[in-house]
Design an enzyme around this catalytic site. Structure first.
Site, PDB file in Angstrom:
ATOM      1  N   ASP A  52      -0.081 -12.919   0.531  1.00  0.00           N
ATOM      2  CA  ASP A  52      -1.319 -12.904   1.550  1.00  0.00           C
ATOM      3  C   ASP A  52      -2.586 -13.617   0.461  1.00  0.00           C
ATOM      4  O   ASP A  52      -2.314 -13.546  -0.801  1.00  0.00           O
ATOM      5  CB  ASP A  52      -1.744 -11.577   1.846  1.00  0.00           C
ATOM      6  CG  ASP A  52      -0.958 -10.859   2.997  1.00  0.00           C
ATOM      7  OD1 ASP A  52      -0.045 -11.683   3.328  1.00  0.00           O
ATOM      8  OD2 ASP A  52      -0.990  -9.667   3.153  1.00  0.00           O
TER       9      ASP A  52
HETATM   10  N1  URA Z   1       2.286  -7.238   1.542  1.00  0.00           N
HETATM   11  C1  URA Z   1       1.466  -7.388   2.168  1.00  0.00           C
HETATM   12  O1  URA Z   1       0.697  -6.613   2.810  1.00  0.00           O
HETATM   13  N2  URA Z   1       0.952  -8.388   1.411  1.00  0.00           N
HETATM   14  C2  URA Z   1       1.704  -9.459   0.579  1.00  0.00           C
HETATM   15  O2  URA Z   1       0.921 -10.377   0.402  1.00  0.00           O
HETATM   16  C3  URA Z   1       2.770  -8.915   0.306  1.00  0.00           C
HETATM   17  C4  URA Z   1       3.443  -7.782   0.711  1.00  0.00           C
END
Ligand code: URA
Length: 230
Positions: A102
């Site tokens: 993310d």
């Molecule tokens: N889980 C999440 O919520 N975000 C990420 O970037 C990776 C795993």
């Protein structure tokens, strides 16, 4: 592509000849004689016919990046910097990300031009463990450990998450190990307890750990040994 198909696509060979060339052991792939017509060849394979080079094989490229927060796991974005902007490499359009993070998640990210390698790494059947350091707004209770291990129902996908490992490190911090890569998975798992994730950092993917020498935003090529881990 199958080797016999690759050879038949060469204007100089007929199908009949291809069969003979293979039987006569005149074809080498990556320096080794191959007579199996089903042998899989790729853009990376060096393919020779006697002393004639039919395909040089493009170099396979593999990088480990310490993704900083505030950049997008995409090859292009109209608004924000992308992880590819951090790479000073030629032919960046050839590269792709093996397992996104993310926007605000930091940590280990793998980037390659080898789709075969990245598919193996990211497909759910491989069950590759990904380990995250997690910090939350509120206290992480011991009940999280049991629930994460049992799985959490995600209504949108209509599935229950695979058993996940959770090791409590402090009142609001933990190490989470998951084998899937569902959308916002760690945040949604924590969201089950109405506990917001305020920091998320990927430490490792399978046996490969983020190099501690890499500051956020830095990257390096993987060694052949590291590539061979997967
Ligand atoms: N889980 C999440 O919520 N975000 C990420 O970037 C990776 C795993």
């Amino acid at each position: 592509m199958r080797l016999d198909r690759f050879l038949s696509n060469q204007p100089q060979f007929s199908r009949q000849q291809v069969r003979l060339l293979l039987i006569e052991k005149r074809i080498r792939v990556d320096g080794r004689v191959v007579s199996d017509p089903h042998h899989e060849v790729r853009d990376f394979s060096r393919i020779e016919y006697d002393a004639q080079l039919l395909q040089a094989g493009k170099p396979a490229r593999y990088f480990m990046l310490h993704k900083p927060p505030g950049c997008v796991s995409a090859t292009q974005d109209p608004e924000h910097p992308t992880v590819l902007d951090l790479l000073d490499e030629p032919d960046k359009h050839d590269l792709h990300i093996a397992g996104r993070l993310d926007f605000n998640t930091s940590g280990l990210m793998l980037i390659t031009n080898d789709g075969h390698w990245s598919r193996h790494l990211t497909q759910p059947q491989t069950k590759m463990p990904k380990v995250y350091y997690v910090e939350t707004e509120q206290v992480i209770g011991a009940e999280y450990v049991t629930q994460f291990n049992e799985g959490i129902y995600f209504a949108y996908e209509d599935l229950t998450t695979q058993p996940a490992g959770l090791q409590l490190l402090g009142p609001c911090s933990a190490r989470l190990s998951i084998v899937e890569g569902r959308y916002h998975q760690a945040k949604r798992m924590s969201g089950y307890f109405n506990n917001k994730v305020v920091r998320l950092h990927r430490e490792s993917i399978g046996p490969l750990v983020l190099d501690s020498q890499l500051a956020p935003g830095q990257y390096r090529p993987l060694s052949p040994e590291e590539v061979g881990l997967f």
